[in-house]
Design an enzyme around this catalytic site. Structure first.
Site, short mmCIF file in Angstrom:
data_model
loop_
_atom_site.label_atom_id
_atom_site.label_comp_id
_atom_site.label_asym_id
_atom_site.label_seq_id
_atom_site.Cartn_x
_atom_site.Cartn_y
_atom_site.Cartn_z
N VAL A 1 0.78 -1.22 0.01
CA VAL A 1 -0.06 0.04 -0.10
C VAL A 1 0.82 1.32 0.04
CG1 VAL A 1 -0.20 0.03 2.41
CG2 VAL A 1 -1.97 1.12 1.07
N GLY A 2 2.11 1.11 0.68
CA GLY A 2 3.03 2.29 0.77
C GLY A 2 3.80 2.13 -0.66
N ARG B 1 -8.44 4.59 5.81
CA ARG B 1 -9.12 3.38 6.24
C ARG B 1 -8.61 2.55 7.34
NH1 ARG B 1 -8.50 4.02 0.71
NH2 ARG B 1 -6.61 2.94 0.65
N ARG C 1 -10.88 15.36 7.66
CA ARG C 1 -11.45 14.21 6.87
C ARG C 1 -12.70 13.96 7.52
NH1 ARG C 1 -7.43 11.18 4.70
NH2 ARG C 1 -8.75 10.36 3.44
N ARG D 1 5.22 3.72 8.63
CA ARG D 1 6.31 3.70 7.98
C ARG D 1 7.54 4.29 9.22
NH1 ARG D 1 4.72 0.58 5.10
NH2 ARG D 1 4.83 0.54 2.41
N ASP E 1 6.00 -1.37 14.52
CA ASP E 1 6.13 -2.53 13.64
C ASP E 1 7.03 -2.15 12.40
OD1 ASP E 1 5.36 -5.06 12.60
OD2 ASP E 1 4.22 -3.95 10.98
N HIS F 1 7.93 -5.66 11.12
CA HIS F 1 7.15 -5.27 10.14
C HIS F 1 6.29 -6.43 9.69
CE1 HIS F 1 6.88 -2.23 6.58
NE2 HIS F 1 5.76 -2.97 6.66
N ILE F 2 5.31 -6.90 10.61
CA ILE F 2 4.22 -7.92 10.12
C ILE F 2 3.04 -7.53 10.26
CG2 ILE F 2 6.09 -9.88 11.22
CD1 ILE F 2 4.13 -9.67 13.79
N SER G 1 0.70 -6.69 8.07
CA SER G 1 -0.14 -7.35 6.92
C SER G 1 -0.14 -8.89 6.74
CB SER G 1 0.08 -6.73 5.58
OG SER G 1 1.39 -7.13 5.11
#
Length: 351
Positions: free
Chosen positions: A106-107, A186, A211, A268, A292, A316-317, A319
């Site tokens: 997504v990034g 989201r 938003r 990030r 993460d 970094h888990i 997803s």
């Protein structure tokens, strides 16, 4: 080996003329390079499409840069992951045939968007399909950090668990708290929806602008960045990494936060000044942090943040569920195929 040529040897023994025609047909198919062993759903889509011939770096480890620059030569499409830096050097190596870049992420901070735009290369990415998995992991990381679960597990394993003590391993609870979200999209909404049952008192957020539609879904109040820092008991970082957000979580932010505040980053690593975060944690300026994502990745094992009991670091888990990673892979493959056909991609990044 290009994957569309799997049965070539068998066919040559049976029907040489047929094989010659098949070879010509396959040679006319767009060439695609896949930079990693992506989950099987995406590879199955490419194989069964009959629309491309593709070569795969068949490993869980990143393709060496020299190998990558060589393999993309003459390709019409590339399917990559977030560890591959897609810059002018790589695009020059690929050459003028390259029409589509599809990233299984997504990034897109690993992509040189200006270079891609300048060359007219279309870009696909994979938002939305990972929203639930990232939100779940964010909540898990928040709870593990605020209730000191990793520290408690270590104490139990290493003999620190003695008699019951009134204030030992006390943490901070969500009930009646204020949860702040930096970057309401989201994923931010999904995090808030999961935290509501914990009796959170108030949700606040900041972004480049209000938003309203998303905020109304979780009854969140728009505030300035300073107010976000001052009011939040729990601060979740959900923004994209851009020039504007690079290092936005720094001493200026941490110095305004509450001493009992818990800082969580699943976006990030580049949005955080890690030296400032270390100082804030080690001096008790804030209560704890759960990360993460880091800079660099992997974070070297000698990094000072690992020495802190009040810092939980994951590799970094966010997803990393079977369902989500396969969905990302499938979307990346479908983006690639649609782009090569000149059609609208399911999820295209408009440059």
């Amino acid at each position: 080996m290009w994957c569309s040529r799997t049965a070539l040897g068998r066919l040559q023994r049976i029907a040489p003329c047929t094989v010659t025609g098949l070879h010509r047909a396959m040679s006319a198919l767009p060439k695609v390079y896949v930079t990693r062993r992506v989950p099987p759903d995406g590879l199955d889509i490419l194989r069964k499409s009959g629309q491309v011939q593709f070569e795969l770096w068949d490993s869980d480890d990143p393709v060496p840069r020299v190998e990558l620059l060589n393999k993309v030569k003459g390709c019409d499409g590339i399917l990559c992951v977030l560890t591959e830096k897609i810059d002018a050097q790589l695009l020059d190596a690929a050459g003028p045939n390259l029409k589509v870049l599809s990233t299984m992420s997504v990034g897109y901070d690993h992509l040189s968007l200006e270079e891609l735009k300048k060359r007219g290369i279309r870009v696909g990415y994979t938002p939305e399909v990972l929203t639930d998995a990232v939100a779940e992991l964010t909540v898990a990381l928040l709870l593990a950090t605020s209730r000191r679960l990793i520290e408690a597990t270590h104490e139990a394993k290493t003999g620190g668990w003695g008699t019951w003590r009134t204030m030992w391993l006390c943490g901070h609870e969500l009930a009646n708290s204020t949860v702040g979200i930096l970057g309401l999209g989201r994923i931010g909404v999904a995090i808030a929806e999961r935290l509501k049952p914990f009796k959170v008192k108030k949700f606040i957020y900041t972004d480049v602008e209000p938003r309203t539609e998303l905020a109304n879904m979780i009854n969140a109040e728009y505030v300035s960045l300073d107010e976000l820092a001052k009011q939040s008991d729990f601060l979740a970082i959900c923004c994209a990494l851009t020039p504007e957000t690079h290092g936005i979580c720094n001493w200026n932010l941490f110095s305004k936060m509450k001493k009992n505040a818990i800082f969580i980053n699943t976006s990030r690593g580049g949005v955080v000044n890690q030296e400032d975060l270390y100082e804030a944690l080690s001096t008790g300026l804030i209560a704890g942090a759960g990360l993460d994502v880091t800079t660099p990745e992997p974070l070297p094992t000698h990094h000072p943040l690992y020495t802190l009991k009040n810092c939980v670091i994951l590799p970094h888990i966010a997803s990393a569920s079977y369902t989500t990673r396969n969905a990302m892979s499938a979307l990346a493959a479908n983006n690639l195929l649609a782009g090569l056909r000149g059609e609208a991609m399911p999820k295209e990044l408009i440059l």
